[in-house]
Design a protein around this motif. Sequence first.
Motif, mmCIF file in Angstrom:
data_model
loop_
_atom_site.group_PDB
_atom_site.id
_atom_site.type_symbol
_atom_site.label_atom_id
_atom_site.label_comp_id
_atom_site.label_asym_id
_atom_site.label_seq_id
_atom_site.Cartn_x
_atom_site.Cartn_y
_atom_site.Cartn_z
ATOM 1 N N TRP A 10 0.956 -1.265 -0.066
ATOM 2 C CA TRP A 10 0.123 -0.121 -0.099
ATOM 3 C C TRP A 10 0.867 1.196 0.195
ATOM 4 O O TRP A 10 0.290 2.371 -0.549
ATOM 5 C CB TRP A 10 -0.812 0.044 1.223
ATOM 6 C CG TRP A 10 -0.158 0.089 2.366
ATOM 7 C CD1 TRP A 10 0.073 -1.080 3.187
ATOM 8 C CD2 TRP A 10 0.223 1.219 3.273
ATOM 9 N NE1 TRP A 10 0.748 -0.719 4.367
ATOM 10 C CE2 TRP A 10 0.676 0.655 4.266
ATOM 11 C CE3 TRP A 10 -0.015 2.593 3.048
ATOM 12 C CZ2 TRP A 10 1.262 1.484 5.441
ATOM 13 C CZ3 TRP A 10 0.605 3.339 4.090
ATOM 14 C CH2 TRP A 10 1.087 2.926 5.148
ATOM 15 N N THR A 11 2.191 1.241 0.445
ATOM 16 C CA THR A 11 2.973 2.177 0.575
ATOM 17 C C THR A 11 3.333 2.888 -0.870
ATOM 18 O O THR A 11 3.838 4.011 -1.119
ATOM 19 C CB THR A 11 4.178 2.099 1.308
ATOM 20 O OG1 THR A 11 5.065 0.918 0.674
ATOM 21 C CG2 THR A 11 3.832 1.634 2.550
ATOM 22 N N ARG A 12 3.001 2.195 -1.876
ATOM 23 C CA ARG A 12 3.212 2.597 -3.244
ATOM 24 C C ARG A 12 2.425 3.742 -3.751
ATOM 25 O O ARG A 12 2.836 4.508 -4.529
ATOM 26 C CB ARG A 12 3.375 1.563 -4.390
ATOM 27 C CG ARG A 12 4.332 0.388 -4.235
ATOM 28 C CD ARG A 12 4.084 -0.733 -5.171
ATOM 29 N NE ARG A 12 5.255 -1.823 -4.946
ATOM 30 C CZ ARG A 12 5.045 -2.889 -5.451
ATOM 31 N NH1 ARG A 12 4.247 -3.132 -6.396
ATOM 32 N NH2 ARG A 12 6.021 -3.553 -5.322
ATOM 33 N N ALA A 13 1.248 3.600 -3.189
ATOM 34 C CA ALA A 13 0.344 4.799 -3.539
ATOM 35 C C ALA A 13 -0.065 5.785 -2.312
ATOM 36 O O ALA A 13 -0.722 6.869 -2.761
ATOM 37 C CB ALA A 13 -1.091 4.028 -3.603
ATOM 38 N N TYR A 14 0.593 5.678 -1.207
ATOM 39 C CA TYR A 14 0.241 6.497 0.011
ATOM 40 C C TYR A 14 1.696 7.089 0.492
ATOM 41 O O TYR A 14 2.742 6.351 0.522
ATOM 42 C CB TYR A 14 -0.488 5.797 0.830
ATOM 43 C CG TYR A 14 -1.721 5.638 0.533
ATOM 44 C CD1 TYR A 14 -2.805 6.711 0.604
ATOM 45 C CD2 TYR A 14 -2.005 4.322 -0.084
ATOM 46 C CE1 TYR A 14 -4.227 6.495 -0.067
ATOM 47 C CE2 TYR A 14 -3.217 4.140 -0.524
ATOM 48 C CZ TYR A 14 -4.356 5.135 -0.399
ATOM 49 O OH TYR A 14 -5.641 4.863 -1.036
ATOM 50 N N ILE A 15 1.550 8.334 1.135
ATOM 51 C CA ILE A 15 2.954 8.755 2.013
ATOM 52 C C ILE A 15 2.410 8.767 2.997
ATOM 53 O O ILE A 15 1.334 9.322 3.522
ATOM 54 C CB ILE A 15 3.088 10.185 1.572
ATOM 55 C CG1 ILE A 15 3.673 10.205 0.118
ATOM 56 C CG2 ILE A 15 4.447 10.935 2.386
ATOM 57 C CD1 ILE A 15 3.679 11.525 -0.657
ATOM 58 N N VAL A 16 3.149 8.262 4.180
ATOM 59 C CA VAL A 16 2.904 8.188 5.636
ATOM 60 C C VAL A 16 3.081 9.670 6.167
ATOM 61 O O VAL A 16 4.282 10.171 6.232
ATOM 62 C CB VAL A 16 3.687 7.132 6.528
ATOM 63 C CG1 VAL A 16 3.398 7.316 7.884
ATOM 64 C CG2 VAL A 16 3.290 5.692 5.882
ATOM 65 N N GLU A 17 1.969 10.122 6.871
ATOM 66 C CA GLU A 17 2.332 11.583 7.426
ATOM 67 C C GLU A 17 2.500 11.356 9.220
ATOM 68 O O GLU A 17 2.805 12.362 9.716
ATOM 69 C CB GLU A 17 1.054 12.294 7.138
ATOM 70 C CG GLU A 17 0.938 12.567 5.780
ATOM 71 C CD GLU A 17 0.142 13.886 5.463
ATOM 72 O OE1 GLU A 17 -0.613 14.146 6.327
ATOM 73 O OE2 GLU A 17 0.175 14.378 4.553
ATOM 74 N N GLY A 18 2.112 10.261 9.457
ATOM 75 C CA GLY A 18 2.419 10.268 11.030
ATOM 76 C C GLY A 18 1.412 9.240 11.656
ATOM 77 O O GLY A 18 0.495 8.564 11.128
ATOM 78 N N THR A 36 -3.799 11.789 -5.787
ATOM 79 C CA THR A 36 -5.035 12.622 -5.205
ATOM 80 C C THR A 36 -5.056 13.405 -4.159
ATOM 81 O O THR A 36 -5.532 14.569 -3.902
ATOM 82 C CB THR A 36 -6.275 11.713 -5.068
ATOM 83 O OG1 THR A 36 -6.069 11.057 -3.792
ATOM 84 C CG2 THR A 36 -6.581 10.847 -6.374
ATOM 85 N N HIS A 37 -3.895 13.216 -3.271
ATOM 86 C CA HIS A 37 -3.699 14.130 -2.007
ATOM 87 C C HIS A 37 -4.424 13.701 -1.005
ATOM 88 O O HIS A 37 -4.803 14.801 -0.015
ATOM 89 C CB HIS A 37 -3.440 15.392 -2.456
ATOM 90 C CG HIS A 37 -2.261 15.640 -3.361
ATOM 91 N ND1 HIS A 37 -1.074 15.485 -3.024
ATOM 92 C CD2 HIS A 37 -2.103 15.800 -4.696
ATOM 93 C CE1 HIS A 37 -0.198 15.644 -4.156
ATOM 94 N NE2 HIS A 37 -0.914 16.028 -4.997
ATOM 95 N N GLU A 38 -5.617 12.865 -1.289
ATOM 96 C CA GLU A 38 -6.591 12.739 -0.094
ATOM 97 C C GLU A 38 -6.027 12.031 1.051
ATOM 98 O O GLU A 38 -5.113 11.267 0.953
ATOM 99 C CB GLU A 38 -7.675 11.795 -0.702
ATOM 100 C CG GLU A 38 -8.433 12.364 -1.790
ATOM 101 C CD GLU A 38 -9.609 11.490 -2.453
ATOM 102 O OE1 GLU A 38 -10.667 11.791 -2.231
ATOM 103 O OE2 GLU A 38 -9.114 10.343 -2.713
ATOM 104 N N VAL A 39 -6.414 12.458 2.255
ATOM 105 C CA VAL A 39 -5.773 12.167 3.594
ATOM 106 C C VAL A 39 -6.887 11.095 3.939
ATOM 107 O O VAL A 39 -8.016 11.048 3.865
ATOM 108 C CB VAL A 39 -5.707 13.247 4.539
ATOM 109 C CG1 VAL A 39 -5.224 12.919 5.737
ATOM 110 C CG2 VAL A 39 -5.155 14.407 3.944
ATOM 111 N N ARG A 40 -6.071 9.915 4.484
ATOM 112 C CA ARG A 40 -7.030 8.885 4.906
ATOM 113 C C ARG A 40 -6.136 8.321 6.073
ATOM 114 O O ARG A 40 -5.263 8.764 6.390
ATOM 115 C CB ARG A 40 -7.051 7.829 3.808
ATOM 116 C CG ARG A 40 -7.730 8.198 2.667
ATOM 117 C CD ARG A 40 -8.099 7.132 1.596
ATOM 118 N NE ARG A 40 -8.826 7.938 0.459
ATOM 119 C CZ ARG A 40 -8.904 7.550 -0.628
ATOM 120 N NH1 ARG A 40 -8.199 6.253 -1.179
ATOM 121 N NH2 ARG A 40 -9.678 8.075 -1.518
#
Length: 102
Positions: A10-18, A36-40
């Motif tokens: 899943w880390t290929r599509a998302y950046i961990v923010e904390g 998309t820069h959507e926060v999830r």
Amino acid sequence: RRPEGHEQDWTRAYIVEGEVGKGSFGSVMKIRHKITHEVRVCKTVNTAKLKPAEITACLLEIKALQRLDHRNIVRLYEYSFDRKGKQVHLILELPTGGDGKA
């Protein structure tokens, strides 16, 4: 639209923010979609120490969340299984207000 399930990272599509929280079975991380820069949030459940009945309960939770679409229930966008790392990753709507603390 039904959530997608796969065995990809899943880390290929998302950046961990904390980190949002941590418990005895896993953690919850605030993430942002790279395109998309959507926060999830990503709820990671460690299945290595779970009994077969508990893994079944986890899978039933995923199946139930797939079918739910209600403003008072956190939406499941997608999920993935890491069989080598023995983890399940749920990509969920970022809760606001209430007990979500986000």
